[in-house]
Every structure is written in C-alpha cells, then in structure tokens.
Write a protein that holds these residues in place. Sequence first.
Motif, PDB file in Angstrom:
ATOM      1  N   GLY A  81      31.435  -8.133 -19.232  1.00  0.00           N
ATOM      2  CA  GLY A  81      31.673  -6.734 -18.880  1.00  0.00           C
ATOM      3  C   GLY A  81      30.751  -5.754 -19.564  1.00  0.00           C
ATOM      4  N   GLN A  82      30.079  -6.158 -20.625  1.00  0.00           N
ATOM      5  CA  GLN A  82      29.156  -5.249 -21.315  1.00  0.00           C
ATOM      6  C   GLN A  82      27.924  -4.989 -20.448  1.00  0.00           C
ATOM      7  OE1 GLN A  82      28.358  -7.194 -25.076  1.00  0.00           O
ATOM      8  NE2 GLN A  82      29.997  -6.104 -26.117  1.00  0.00           N
ATOM      9  N   GLU A  83      27.412  -3.749 -20.564  1.00  0.00           N
ATOM     10  CA  GLU A  83      26.224  -3.362 -19.801  1.00  0.00           C
ATOM     11  C   GLU A  83      25.086  -3.000 -20.750  1.00  0.00           C
ATOM     12  OE1 GLU A  83      28.451  -1.540 -15.824  1.00  0.00           O
ATOM     13  OE2 GLU A  83      27.430  -0.199 -17.229  1.00  0.00           O
ATOM     14  N   TYR A  84      23.917  -3.482 -20.434  1.00  0.00           N
ATOM     15  CA  TYR A  84      22.718  -3.230 -21.228  1.00  0.00           C
ATOM     16  C   TYR A  84      21.665  -2.626 -20.305  1.00  0.00           C
ATOM     17  CZ  TYR A  84      25.042  -6.665 -24.215  1.00  0.00           C
ATOM     18  OH  TYR A  84      25.970  -7.351 -24.978  1.00  0.00           O
ATOM     19  N   THR A  85      20.890  -1.661 -20.793  1.00  0.00           N
ATOM     20  CA  THR A  85      19.888  -1.018 -19.957  1.00  0.00           C
ATOM     21  C   THR A  85      18.549  -0.919 -20.684  1.00  0.00           C
ATOM     22  OG1 THR A  85      20.490   1.211 -20.710  1.00  0.00           O
ATOM     23  CG2 THR A  85      21.591   0.372 -18.713  1.00  0.00           C
ATOM     24  N   THR A  86      17.477  -0.896 -19.889  1.00  0.00           N
ATOM     25  CA  THR A  86      16.132  -0.650 -20.392  1.00  0.00           C
ATOM     26  C   THR A  86      15.430   0.285 -19.426  1.00  0.00           C
ATOM     27  OG1 THR A  86      15.965  -2.861 -21.380  1.00  0.00           O
ATOM     28  CG2 THR A  86      13.909  -1.672 -21.027  1.00  0.00           C
ATOM     29  N   ASP A  87      14.792   1.323 -19.950  1.00  0.00           N
ATOM     30  CA  ASP A  87      14.020   2.243 -19.124  1.00  0.00           C
ATOM     31  C   ASP A  87      12.568   1.788 -19.049  1.00  0.00           C
ATOM     32  OD1 ASP A  87      16.142   3.969 -18.547  1.00  0.00           O
ATOM     33  OD2 ASP A  87      15.828   5.110 -20.397  1.00  0.00           O
ATOM     34  N   PHE A  88      12.004   1.867 -17.851  1.00  0.00           N
ATOM     35  CA  PHE A  88      10.602   1.505 -17.631  1.00  0.00           C
ATOM     36  C   PHE A  88       9.861   2.746 -17.128  1.00  0.00           C
ATOM     37  CE2 PHE A  88      12.769  -2.471 -17.682  1.00  0.00           C
ATOM     38  CZ  PHE A  88      11.849  -3.410 -18.132  1.00  0.00           C
ATOM     39  N   PRO A  89       9.208   3.478 -18.036  1.00  0.00           N
ATOM     40  CA  PRO A  89       8.489   4.683 -17.612  1.00  0.00           C
ATOM     41  C   PRO A  89       7.249   4.322 -16.808  1.00  0.00           C
ATOM     42  CG  PRO A  89       8.041   4.207 -19.909  1.00  0.00           C
ATOM     43  CD  PRO A  89       9.096   3.232 -19.482  1.00  0.00           C
ATOM     44  N   LYS A  90       6.946   5.126 -15.817  1.00  0.00           N
ATOM     45  CA  LYS A  90       5.753   4.861 -15.012  1.00  0.00           C
ATOM     46  C   LYS A  90       4.493   5.078 -15.850  1.00  0.00           C
ATOM     47  CE  LYS A  90       5.458   9.551 -13.057  1.00  0.00           C
ATOM     48  NZ  LYS A  90       5.484  10.328 -11.800  1.00  0.00           N
ATOM     49  N   TYR A  91       3.438   4.369 -15.487  1.00  0.00           N
ATOM     50  CA  TYR A  91       2.164   4.544 -16.157  1.00  0.00           C
ATOM     51  C   TYR A  91       1.555   5.877 -15.742  1.00  0.00           C
ATOM     52  CZ  TYR A  91       1.988  -0.477 -17.371  1.00  0.00           C
ATOM     53  OH  TYR A  91       2.238  -1.728 -17.883  1.00  0.00           O
ATOM     54  N   SER A  92       0.776   6.462 -16.628  1.00  0.00           N
ATOM     55  CA  SER A  92       0.041   7.678 -16.270  1.00  0.00           C
ATOM     56  C   SER A  92      -1.067   7.306 -15.288  1.00  0.00           C
ATOM     57  CB  SER A  92      -0.577   8.310 -17.521  1.00  0.00           C
ATOM     58  OG  SER A  92      -1.570   7.467 -18.066  1.00  0.00           O
ATOM     59  N   GLU A  93      -1.499   8.268 -14.508  1.00  0.00           N
ATOM     60  CA  GLU A  93      -2.580   8.014 -13.555  1.00  0.00           C
ATOM     61  C   GLU A  93      -3.843   7.599 -14.301  1.00  0.00           C
ATOM     62  OE1 GLU A  93      -4.988  10.365 -10.029  1.00  0.00           O
ATOM     63  OE2 GLU A  93      -2.865  10.763 -10.362  1.00  0.00           O
ATOM     64  N   GLU A  94      -4.050   8.179 -15.476  1.00  0.00           N
ATOM     65  CA  GLU A  94      -5.214   7.825 -16.281  1.00  0.00           C
ATOM     66  C   GLU A  94      -5.165   6.352 -16.664  1.00  0.00           C
ATOM     67  OE1 GLU A  94      -7.376   9.125 -20.505  1.00  0.00           O
ATOM     68  OE2 GLU A  94      -5.438   9.982 -19.925  1.00  0.00           O
ATOM     69  N   LYS A  95      -3.969   5.865 -17.049  1.00  0.00           N
ATOM     70  CA  LYS A  95      -3.818   4.464 -17.426  1.00  0.00           C
ATOM     71  C   LYS A  95      -4.070   3.556 -16.226  1.00  0.00           C
ATOM     72  CE  LYS A  95      -2.231   0.699 -19.533  1.00  0.00           C
ATOM     73  NZ  LYS A  95      -2.900  -0.316 -18.735  1.00  0.00           N
ATOM     74  N   ILE A  96      -3.526   3.944 -15.072  1.00  0.00           N
ATOM     75  CA  ILE A  96      -3.676   3.118 -13.875  1.00  0.00           C
ATOM     76  C   ILE A  96      -5.146   3.027 -13.453  1.00  0.00           C
ATOM     77  CG2 ILE A  96      -3.127   2.959 -11.422  1.00  0.00           C
ATOM     78  CD1 ILE A  96      -0.399   4.180 -12.069  1.00  0.00           C
ATOM     79  N   LEU A  97      -5.872   4.109 -13.561  1.00  0.00           N
ATOM     80  CA  LEU A  97      -7.258   4.158 -13.106  1.00  0.00           C
ATOM     81  C   LEU A  97      -8.261   3.700 -14.163  1.00  0.00           C
ATOM     82  CD1 LEU A  97      -7.162   7.565 -11.188  1.00  0.00           C
ATOM     83  CD2 LEU A  97      -7.169   5.261 -10.209  1.00  0.00           C
TER      84      LEU A  97
ATOM     85  N   ALA B 174       0.844  -1.193   0.000  1.00  0.00           N
ATOM     86  CA  ALA B 174       0.000   0.000   0.000  1.00  0.00           C
ATOM     87  C   ALA B 174       0.881   1.246   0.000  1.00  0.00           C
ATOM     88  CB  ALA B 174      -0.911  -0.004   1.213  1.00  0.00           C
ATOM     89  N   ASP B 175       1.278   1.691  -1.140  1.00  0.00           N
ATOM     90  CA  ASP B 175       2.180   2.818  -1.289  1.00  0.00           C
ATOM     91  C   ASP B 175       1.422   4.134  -1.159  1.00  0.00           C
ATOM     92  OD1 ASP B 175       3.964   4.838  -2.529  1.00  0.00           O
ATOM     93  OD2 ASP B 175       5.193   3.075  -2.949  1.00  0.00           O
ATOM     94  N   ASP B 176       1.961   5.065  -0.378  1.00  0.00           N
ATOM     95  CA  ASP B 176       1.314   6.365  -0.175  1.00  0.00           C
ATOM     96  C   ASP B 176       1.162   7.132  -1.476  1.00  0.00           C
ATOM     97  OD1 ASP B 176       1.163   5.825   2.511  1.00  0.00           O
ATOM     98  OD2 ASP B 176       3.049   6.849   2.976  1.00  0.00           O
ATOM     99  N   ASP B 177       2.067   6.878  -2.444  1.00  0.00           N
ATOM    100  CA  ASP B 177       2.020   7.616  -3.702  1.00  0.00           C
ATOM    101  C   ASP B 177       1.138   6.943  -4.739  1.00  0.00           C
ATOM    102  OD1 ASP B 177       3.698   9.457  -2.669  1.00  0.00           O
ATOM    103  OD2 ASP B 177       5.524   8.608  -3.517  1.00  0.00           O
ATOM    104  N   TYR B 178       0.607   5.775  -4.410  1.00  0.00           N
ATOM    105  CA  TYR B 178      -0.243   5.096  -5.383  1.00  0.00           C
ATOM    106  C   TYR B 178      -1.546   5.866  -5.538  1.00  0.00           C
ATOM    107  CZ  TYR B 178      -1.173   0.958  -8.160  1.00  0.00           C
ATOM    108  OH  TYR B 178      -1.363   0.097  -9.205  1.00  0.00           O
ATOM    109  N   PRO B 179      -2.088   6.008  -6.766  1.00  0.00           N
ATOM    110  CA  PRO B 179      -3.286   6.810  -6.989  1.00  0.00           C
ATOM    111  C   PRO B 179      -4.429   6.428  -6.064  1.00  0.00           C
ATOM    112  CG  PRO B 179      -2.345   6.150  -9.067  1.00  0.00           C
ATOM    113  CD  PRO B 179      -1.564   5.438  -8.004  1.00  0.00           C
ATOM    114  N   ALA B 180      -5.178   7.417  -5.619  1.00  0.00           N
ATOM    115  CA  ALA B 180      -6.279   7.202  -4.686  1.00  0.00           C
ATOM    116  C   ALA B 180      -7.252   6.173  -5.232  1.00  0.00           C
ATOM    117  CB  ALA B 180      -7.003   8.518  -4.440  1.00  0.00           C
ATOM    118  N   GLY B 181      -7.720   5.299  -4.349  1.00  0.00           N
ATOM    119  CA  GLY B 181      -8.702   4.303  -4.756  1.00  0.00           C
ATOM    120  C   GLY B 181      -8.085   2.988  -5.167  1.00  0.00           C
ATOM    121  N   LEU B 182      -6.764   2.960  -5.388  1.00  0.00           N
ATOM    122  CA  LEU B 182      -6.125   1.712  -5.803  1.00  0.00           C
ATOM    123  C   LEU B 182      -5.064   1.249  -4.815  1.00  0.00           C
ATOM    124  CD1 LEU B 182      -5.712   1.971  -9.670  1.00  0.00           C
ATOM    125  CD2 LEU B 182      -7.362   0.670  -8.353  1.00  0.00           C
TER     126      LEU B 182
END
Length: 301
Positions: free
Chosen positions: A177-193, A62-70
Amino acid sequence: MGRKFYIIMILLLICLLCGCADRQVQGNLSDEDGSSERFMQNTVMGDETKEIAPSTEDKQSADDDYPAGLNGFSPPQVRLISVNGPVDVTVYNAGGDIVAATIGEEPMPDGNLVTYITSAGEKQVYLPVYRNYTVQLTATADGVMYYVIEESDLYAVGAGGNTVRLVFFNEVEVKKGQEYTTDFPKYSEEKILSMTAEASDAEYVLCMGTEQIQPDEELFGEDTGVYYNIHVRSEDVTKGIALASTGGSRYGSWVLAEAAACEGYEFIGWYEGENLVSTECEYNFRISRDIELTARFKEQQ
C-alpha cells in the motif's frame, strides 16, 4: 535449341515485368493506407507483443514539440526506468494524466510510452527527455524493491555503450500500500541540442510522503560498462535441463534461471559450487559478480 532459348528469355522477361508491377502496387498500397506514416509502439510481456497507438501528447516518435533539428523516430537521448519487486508502476505527465502503467503483470494496453516486462521480471518504461514526468511505485505486498534509472545517449561511445548514467536504489524495503514517487524533469533545449553525450544534472530521489530516499549508487560514463560472466548449466542433462533468460550481463541487470527435470527425476536446487542458493525451479537474481550456477536433480522415489 535457338527457339527454346528465345522462349525461355521471353518467359523470364514476363516474370520480371510482373514482379515489378506487383512491387509497385504494394508500394502504392503502403502509401495510401498511411502505413509509411504510422508509428506504432510495442508493449511486450513475455512472448506477447501488443501494438499501442500513441497520442500526440507524449508519443515517442517524431514529436511536434521536440526541438528543431532532432525530430525523428528514435530521439538520441532517453531515460529508462527498471523496477524489480512487488510494485505497480504508474507514469504521470505534467498535467497529471496517466501515460503509462504496469499493474500486476500487465502493461497498460493504451499507454503512450514504451512499456514492457523483461524475461527476468523487470518492469520497464522509456521516458522521453523533452517532457516532465512523475513515476509512482505502489507496493502490492511487503518485500524488497530494486529500482534503476538509466540515462542513454546515442552519441555516447565506450565501455558503457550508449549509457551515460546509472542510478541505483537497491534493496528498498516496501510495505503493501505504500507509494513512492520520483520526478523526472525534462532536459533543457541546450542539453538536448548539445550532442556532448554527457549525463544530466537531475537529482533523482525516491520520495515516500515527506521522506526522501537517496540513491545507493551512481555510475557515470565508462563506469557504467561493467560486465560479468554468467553461466547456468545442468549437472546432468539426462536428468534435467537448465537455461537462463537475461537482457545482458551488465552490473545491476537481472537473470531468470530456469530448471526442468526429465521424466523420472526431480529438481533439487541451484548450487554455486557446493553452496545451495535456491530450491526454486525459477530463480531470479541480480548480477553483481561472476557467477556459475548448477542445477542438480535426483531420481524420484
């Protein structure tokens, strides 16, 4: 007869009262020590389970920053990364802090995200959708890496279960030794709700410096629910046994087939029909079709 009946009834009543009192005490202790409020994440490696106390920054309850209602113990949407190959996995939050890692064969003991290694050797991390993350994969040896990103939504129902999207990076050649990265952008509040059980529009790429590796394959919705029949057996159980460890039989999952010879015998290899596919007692393979493997043994000379 009547006296015995009354004695039995009195004893039963005393037992019931004691039981209720005992349950009440246990309930009070649970409330006092905060166990009903505490959330502990499990980090699993093989048969060993470790408890991790998450910080307030990236906890997956239960994260304090999680959108209200979820707010809740288990958010309805989540992303799962699965990596198979000679690589270490490190997850950073938007502030550049390490919040999860698997180095070698050991998950980070004080990470904030659910992290574990499957019986088939896949290193997995669950990423919340309400924060930005960067996943770094560092090759520990020359070899081949398989990397899968799965988006899940509890509102999804169908052949793929809760899975709404699968992104595959298959047979990526890696150098130590090679490094690989992937970015995971957060979902919009609209998408979450939205509660529509639709895949995100995130573009997942695997970056090595300025080079960008595009996914080999992407599946959505019902197409994520492709399953195959996997059979592992011993040719003769008096000579040896065979078994398989797997998290499922869905396309892209991994299986660890294991064989053990009985006393006086030795393992020859894994056969698919008459074709020898491996001479290793522990054979790890990726599911892409129906398969029947037979472990063969011979008498020791």
